[in-house]
Design a protein around this motif. Sequence first.
Motif, PDB file in Angstrom:
ATOM      1  N   ASP A 142       0.838  -1.197   0.000  1.00  0.00           N
ATOM      2  CA  ASP A 142       0.000   0.000   0.000  1.00  0.00           C
ATOM      3  C   ASP A 142       0.875   1.250   0.000  1.00  0.00           C
ATOM      4  O   ASP A 142       1.790   1.374   0.820  1.00  0.00           O
ATOM      5  N   LEU A 143       0.585   2.145  -0.915  1.00  0.00           N
ATOM      6  CA  LEU A 143       1.286   3.425  -1.001  1.00  0.00           C
ATOM      7  C   LEU A 143       0.238   4.519  -0.942  1.00  0.00           C
ATOM      8  O   LEU A 143      -0.367   4.889  -1.950  1.00  0.00           O
ATOM      9  N   ASN A 144       0.005   5.016   0.267  1.00  0.00           N
ATOM     10  CA  ASN A 144      -1.067   5.980   0.493  1.00  0.00           C
ATOM     11  C   ASN A 144      -0.570   7.357   0.913  1.00  0.00           C
ATOM     12  O   ASN A 144      -1.315   8.333   0.836  1.00  0.00           O
ATOM     13  N   SER A 145       0.677   7.434   1.389  1.00  0.00           N
ATOM     14  CA  SER A 145       1.201   8.705   1.873  1.00  0.00           C
ATOM     15  C   SER A 145       2.715   8.714   1.715  1.00  0.00           C
ATOM     16  O   SER A 145       3.342   7.682   1.440  1.00  0.00           O
ATOM     17  N   GLU A 146       3.307   9.863   1.929  1.00  0.00           N
ATOM     18  CA  GLU A 146       4.752   9.995   1.808  1.00  0.00           C
ATOM     19  C   GLU A 146       5.476   9.075   2.793  1.00  0.00           C
ATOM     20  O   GLU A 146       6.572   8.583   2.510  1.00  0.00           O
ATOM     21  N   ALA A 147       4.848   8.843   3.931  1.00  0.00           N
ATOM     22  CA  ALA A 147       5.455   7.982   4.945  1.00  0.00           C
ATOM     23  C   ALA A 147       5.575   6.534   4.479  1.00  0.00           C
ATOM     24  O   ALA A 147       6.375   5.769   5.020  1.00  0.00           O
ATOM     25  N   ASP A 148       4.800   6.149   3.459  1.00  0.00           N
ATOM     26  CA  ASP A 148       4.828   4.760   2.968  1.00  0.00           C
ATOM     27  C   ASP A 148       5.961   4.502   1.979  1.00  0.00           C
ATOM     28  O   ASP A 148       6.271   3.341   1.682  1.00  0.00           O
ATOM     29  N   ILE A 149       6.564   5.555   1.456  1.00  0.00           N
ATOM     30  CA  ILE A 149       7.557   5.387   0.388  1.00  0.00           C
ATOM     31  C   ILE A 149       8.733   4.535   0.861  1.00  0.00           C
ATOM     32  O   ILE A 149       9.150   3.588   0.184  1.00  0.00           O
ATOM     33  N   GLU A 150       9.284   4.857   2.035  1.00  0.00           N
ATOM     34  CA  GLU A 150      10.452   4.137   2.526  1.00  0.00           C
ATOM     35  C   GLU A 150      10.133   2.670   2.787  1.00  0.00           C
ATOM     36  O   GLU A 150      10.929   1.786   2.449  1.00  0.00           O
ATOM     37  N   ARG A 151       8.976   2.403   3.391  1.00  0.00           N
ATOM     38  CA  ARG A 151       8.591   1.013   3.671  1.00  0.00           C
ATOM     39  C   ARG A 151       8.436   0.229   2.375  1.00  0.00           C
ATOM     40  O   ARG A 151       8.942  -0.911   2.257  1.00  0.00           O
ATOM     41  N   CYS A 152       7.755   0.803   1.394  1.00  0.00           N
ATOM     42  CA  CYS A 152       7.591   0.132   0.102  1.00  0.00           C
ATOM     43  C   CYS A 152       8.936  -0.098  -0.560  1.00  0.00           C
ATOM     44  O   CYS A 152       9.207  -1.187  -1.095  1.00  0.00           O
ATOM     45  N   TYR A 153       9.784   0.908  -0.511  1.00  0.00           N
ATOM     46  CA  TYR A 153      11.103   0.799  -1.124  1.00  0.00           C
ATOM     47  C   TYR A 153      11.907  -0.336  -0.501  1.00  0.00           C
ATOM     48  O   TYR A 153      12.474  -1.172  -1.208  1.00  0.00           O
ATOM     49  N   GLN A 154      11.954  -0.396   0.804  1.00  0.00           N
ATOM     50  CA  GLN A 154      12.736  -1.416   1.489  1.00  0.00           C
ATOM     51  C   GLN A 154      12.207  -2.821   1.198  1.00  0.00           C
ATOM     52  O   GLN A 154      12.982  -3.754   0.957  1.00  0.00           O
ATOM     53  N   ASN A 155      10.894  -2.977   1.217  1.00  0.00           N
ATOM     54  CA  ASN A 155      10.309  -4.292   0.968  1.00  0.00           C
ATOM     55  C   ASN A 155      10.519  -4.743  -0.477  1.00  0.00           C
ATOM     56  O   ASN A 155      10.854  -5.911  -0.730  1.00  0.00           O
ATOM     57  N   ILE A 156      10.321  -3.835  -1.410  1.00  0.00           N
ATOM     58  CA  ILE A 156      10.497  -4.182  -2.819  1.00  0.00           C
ATOM     59  C   ILE A 156      11.963  -4.468  -3.113  1.00  0.00           C
ATOM     60  O   ILE A 156      12.290  -5.415  -3.844  1.00  0.00           O
ATOM     61  N   MET A 157      12.852  -3.671  -2.536  1.00  0.00           N
ATOM     62  CA  MET A 157      14.284  -3.882  -2.725  1.00  0.00           C
ATOM     63  C   MET A 157      14.691  -5.256  -2.187  1.00  0.00           C
ATOM     64  O   MET A 157      15.460  -5.990  -2.830  1.00  0.00           O
ATOM     65  N   MET A 158      14.185  -5.626  -1.035  1.00  0.00           N
ATOM     66  CA  MET A 158      14.503  -6.917  -0.442  1.00  0.00           C
ATOM     67  C   MET A 158      14.018  -8.058  -1.326  1.00  0.00           C
ATOM     68  O   MET A 158      14.740  -9.026  -1.582  1.00  0.00           O
ATOM     69  N   LEU A 159      12.795  -7.954  -1.833  1.00  0.00           N
ATOM     70  CA  LEU A 159      12.244  -8.993  -2.682  1.00  0.00           C
ATOM     71  C   LEU A 159      12.958  -9.057  -4.031  1.00  0.00           C
ATOM     72  O   LEU A 159      13.096 -10.138  -4.611  1.00  0.00           O
ATOM     73  N   PHE A 160      13.400  -7.928  -4.520  1.00  0.00           N
ATOM     74  CA  PHE A 160      14.146  -7.937  -5.773  1.00  0.00           C
ATOM     75  C   PHE A 160      15.408  -8.779  -5.625  1.00  0.00           C
ATOM     76  O   PHE A 160      15.708  -9.625  -6.472  1.00  0.00           O
ATOM     77  N   LYS A 161      16.150  -8.565  -4.546  1.00  0.00           N
ATOM     78  CA  LYS A 161      17.382  -9.326  -4.324  1.00  0.00           C
ATOM     79  C   LYS A 161      17.092 -10.798  -4.039  1.00  0.00           C
ATOM     80  O   LYS A 161      17.793 -11.688  -4.537  1.00  0.00           O
ATOM     81  N   LYS A 162      16.062 -11.046  -3.234  1.00  0.00           N
ATOM     82  CA  LYS A 162      15.794 -12.401  -2.758  1.00  0.00           C
ATOM     83  C   LYS A 162      15.059 -13.254  -3.781  1.00  0.00           C
ATOM     84  O   LYS A 162      15.295 -14.473  -3.872  1.00  0.00           O
TER      85      LYS A 162
END
Length: 210
Positions: free
Chosen positions: A105-125
Motif C-alpha cells: 500500500d502506497l497511500n502517503s509519503e510515509a509509505d515510500i520508505e517502507r515500500c522501497y525497502q520491501n520491494i528492494m529486499m524482494l528484488f534481491k531475494k
Amino acid sequence: MTNRELRNALLERLASYLAPYGFVLNKALAEFTKRSAEGWEKFQLIYLVRSNGWEINPAMLIRINTVEDIYHKASYFETKCHKTTPTVGIPLEDFINDGKGYRFDLNSEADIERCYQNIMMLFKKVVVPFFSQYNDIEQLDKEVNIENRESIFSWAIYKGSLGIILAKLVDNPKYNQLEEKHRIYYQQFADGFYLDEYEGVAKVLRIMNL
C-alpha cells in the motif's frame, strides 16, 4: 503529495537502486527493463487505484526473441505488437505462492520508505534468482511442459504455442506427444478460437525443420 507524485517518487527511488543491476526505468509504464541481444527482463510495478491511494502488485516478465519471433509468424497479434510481447510473466505473489501476499500500500509519503525497502529486499531475494533461472530456453521448456503439475506459467491462450516452440528449440523427445496434447487443449478452449493460431505455429515449426 498527490498520488501521481507518490508513484513517481517510489519509482525514482527504485531506479537508483536497480541501475547497477542494468535495469532502466520507464516511468510511464512503471517498469524496469534490462535489455540484451537475446531479449529482455522486466520488473514491473502494477499500480492499482484504491480509495486511499495505490496498491502495488510487482510482476516479473521475460522475453526471449527467438521464441517470440517464431510465435509471431503465426500469431493473432498485430504487427506493431510483435516486439513488445513477453515470453513468460508472473506476479511476484503467484511465484512465491506462500499465501502471505506480496502487495504494498502506497497511500502517503510515509509509505515510500517502507515500500522501497520491501520491494528492494524482494528484488534481491526473489526477482534476481527468477531471472537467472528462467531466462533460459531449457529451463523454460522444463517448466512450461512439466507433466506432474500445472506450470507456474499457465497463460491459457499462449501456453500451448509456447510449449511446442520451446520443445522444438530444445529437441524435447516428447515433442509429438506435446503437440497433440496442446492441439486437443485448443480444440476445447474458447470454442476453438485459438486453434488456427496454434496450428499456424506448429506449421511454422515443421517448415523451419528445427
